[in-house]
Scaffold this active site. Structure first.
Site, PDB file in Angstrom:
ATOM      1  N   ARG A 183      49.621  51.666  49.969  1.00  0.00           N
ATOM      2  CA  ARG A 183      48.581  51.730  48.937  1.00  0.00           C
ATOM      3  C   ARG A 183      47.199  51.658  49.573  1.00  0.00           C
ATOM      4  O   ARG A 183      46.280  52.378  49.163  1.00  0.00           O
ATOM      5  CB  ARG A 183      48.783  50.615  47.926  1.00  0.00           C
ATOM      6  CG  ARG A 183      50.095  50.749  47.182  1.00  0.00           C
ATOM      7  CD  ARG A 183      50.442  49.522  46.396  1.00  0.00           C
ATOM      8  NE  ARG A 183      51.757  49.694  45.775  1.00  0.00           N
ATOM      9  CZ  ARG A 183      52.491  48.689  45.351  1.00  0.00           C
ATOM     10  NH1 ARG A 183      52.046  47.442  45.443  1.00  0.00           N
ATOM     11  NH2 ARG A 183      53.665  48.915  44.795  1.00  0.00           N
TER      12      ARG A 183
ATOM     13  N   GLY B  45      24.332  38.387  40.962  1.00  0.00           N
ATOM     14  CA  GLY B  45      24.459  37.666  39.698  1.00  0.00           C
ATOM     15  C   GLY B  45      25.856  37.699  39.117  1.00  0.00           C
ATOM     16  O   GLY B  45      26.490  36.671  38.897  1.00  0.00           O
TER      17      GLY B  45
ATOM     18  N   ARG C 131      25.975  33.694  39.496  1.00  0.00           N
ATOM     19  CA  ARG C 131      25.463  33.044  38.280  1.00  0.00           C
ATOM     20  C   ARG C 131      26.557  32.465  37.395  1.00  0.00           C
ATOM     21  O   ARG C 131      26.258  31.826  36.388  1.00  0.00           O
ATOM     22  CB  ARG C 131      24.631  34.027  37.465  1.00  0.00           C
ATOM     23  CG  ARG C 131      23.301  34.354  38.102  1.00  0.00           C
ATOM     24  CD  ARG C 131      22.474  35.244  37.214  1.00  0.00           C
ATOM     25  NE  ARG C 131      21.128  35.380  37.756  1.00  0.00           N
ATOM     26  CZ  ARG C 131      20.339  36.422  37.549  1.00  0.00           C
ATOM     27  NH1 ARG C 131      20.754  37.423  36.790  1.00  0.00           N
ATOM     28  NH2 ARG C 131      19.135  36.466  38.073  1.00  0.00           N
TER      29      ARG C 131
ATOM     30  N   ARG D  15      55.010  47.119  51.430  1.00  0.00           N
ATOM     31  CA  ARG D  15      54.743  48.131  50.400  1.00  0.00           C
ATOM     32  C   ARG D  15      53.257  48.256  50.083  1.00  0.00           C
ATOM     33  O   ARG D  15      52.804  49.298  49.621  1.00  0.00           O
ATOM     34  CB  ARG D  15      55.529  47.828  49.129  1.00  0.00           C
ATOM     35  CG  ARG D  15      55.026  46.647  48.334  1.00  0.00           C
ATOM     36  CD  ARG D  15      55.913  46.378  47.113  1.00  0.00           C
ATOM     37  NE  ARG D  15      55.287  45.530  46.144  1.00  0.00           N
ATOM     38  CZ  ARG D  15      55.287  44.201  46.181  1.00  0.00           C
ATOM     39  NH1 ARG D  15      55.871  43.554  47.175  1.00  0.00           N
ATOM     40  NH2 ARG D  15      54.702  43.508  45.228  1.00  0.00           N
TER      41      ARG D  15
ATOM     42  N   ASN E  67      29.224  42.281  40.476  1.00  0.00           N
ATOM     43  CA  ASN E  67      29.605  43.683  40.306  1.00  0.00           C
ATOM     44  C   ASN E  67      28.758  44.655  41.115  1.00  0.00           C
ATOM     45  O   ASN E  67      29.300  45.528  41.794  1.00  0.00           O
ATOM     46  CB  ASN E  67      29.553  44.073  38.823  1.00  0.00           C
ATOM     47  CG  ASN E  67      30.741  43.553  38.069  1.00  0.00           C
ATOM     48  OD1 ASN E  67      31.858  43.956  38.331  1.00  0.00           O
ATOM     49  ND2 ASN E  67      30.504  42.638  37.141  1.00  0.00           N
ATOM     50  N   GLY E  68      27.459  44.545  41.047  1.00  0.00           N
ATOM     51  CA  GLY E  68      26.589  45.515  41.712  1.00  0.00           C
ATOM     52  C   GLY E  68      26.775  45.545  43.213  1.00  0.00           C
ATOM     53  O   GLY E  68      26.940  46.621  43.817  1.00  0.00           O
TER      54      GLY E  68
ATOM     55  N   HIS F 221      47.657  41.425  48.795  1.00  0.00           N
ATOM     56  CA  HIS F 221      48.066  42.743  48.320  1.00  0.00           C
ATOM     57  C   HIS F 221      47.099  43.862  48.667  1.00  0.00           C
ATOM     58  O   HIS F 221      47.514  45.017  48.763  1.00  0.00           O
ATOM     59  CB  HIS F 221      48.267  42.731  46.805  1.00  0.00           C
ATOM     60  CG  HIS F 221      49.390  41.845  46.379  1.00  0.00           C
ATOM     61  ND1 HIS F 221      49.716  41.690  45.054  1.00  0.00           N
ATOM     62  CD2 HIS F 221      50.262  41.071  47.071  1.00  0.00           C
ATOM     63  CE1 HIS F 221      50.748  40.854  44.953  1.00  0.00           C
ATOM     64  NE2 HIS F 221      51.087  40.460  46.167  1.00  0.00           N
ATOM     65  N   ASN F 222      45.813  43.544  48.803  1.00  0.00           N
ATOM     66  CA  ASN F 222      44.803  44.584  49.003  1.00  0.00           C
ATOM     67  C   ASN F 222      44.130  44.524  50.365  1.00  0.00           C
ATOM     68  O   ASN F 222      43.297  45.367  50.666  1.00  0.00           O
ATOM     69  CB  ASN F 222      43.728  44.507  47.912  1.00  0.00           C
ATOM     70  CG  ASN F 222      44.308  44.477  46.522  1.00  0.00           C
ATOM     71  OD1 ASN F 222      44.196  43.469  45.827  1.00  0.00           O
ATOM     72  ND2 ASN F 222      44.962  45.545  46.112  1.00  0.00           N
TER      73      ASN F 222
END
Length: 150
Positions: free
Chosen positions: A144, A74, A117, A140, A77-78, A106-107
């Site tokens: 990280r 939704g 949703r 760089r 996040n979860g 970058h990641n």
């Protein structure tokens, strides 16, 4: 024209019930364009728990079955939190194409997580296109990344 070059390994897909309609849209795109995928569920709109399906995708990335994936719930996040418990997963919740580009550059994100949703199919399409067509810059940023799983 294809969304992105056809990968050698299938792209893992996972969602909960709230992300299921968007996942089905993505599957239709992948089928249309001959992009290999593995669907780790869910397989309908009946209420389910996102960790059950996020872990399936995370395990597939950890084992090398899949290099990259797309996850949807939704808010995003979860399932994103679930995926990031896996050693070889760098899942990034994206809301627009600029974020989708930066998390690759970058990641070195390997899972695109979408808030099913809160975005349109067009927005999802655009983010998928950018995510899978953007390379990691290294340099760089590599130091990280190396600190994430120390």
């Amino acid at each position: 024209m294809s969304l992105f070059p056809i990968p050698s390994k299938s792209i893992g897909l996972a969602s909960d019930h709230a992300g299921y309609p968007m996942k089905e849209y993505i599957i239709s795109l992948f089928k249309e364009q001959g992009i290999p995928y593995t669907d780790f569920g869910t397989y309908g709109t009946q209420s389910v728990d996102y960790p059950d399906f996020g872990h399936r995708l995370g395990e597939a990335i950890d084992s090398g079955e899949c290099d990259k994936g797309i996850a949807i719930c939704g808010t995003g996040n979860g399932i994103n939190m679930t995926l990031n418990h896996h050693k070889h997963v760098r899942s990034a919740l994206c809301w627009n194409t600029e974020i989708a580009k930066l998390v690759r550059m970058h990641n070195d994100a390997n899972v695109l997580t979408l808030p099913g949703r809160f975005i349109t199919e067009k927005e999802a399409y655009d983010m998928i296109e950018v995510f899978f067509n953007t390379d990691f810059e290294g340099g760089r940023h590599q130091g990280r990344i190396d600190k994430i799983n120390c």
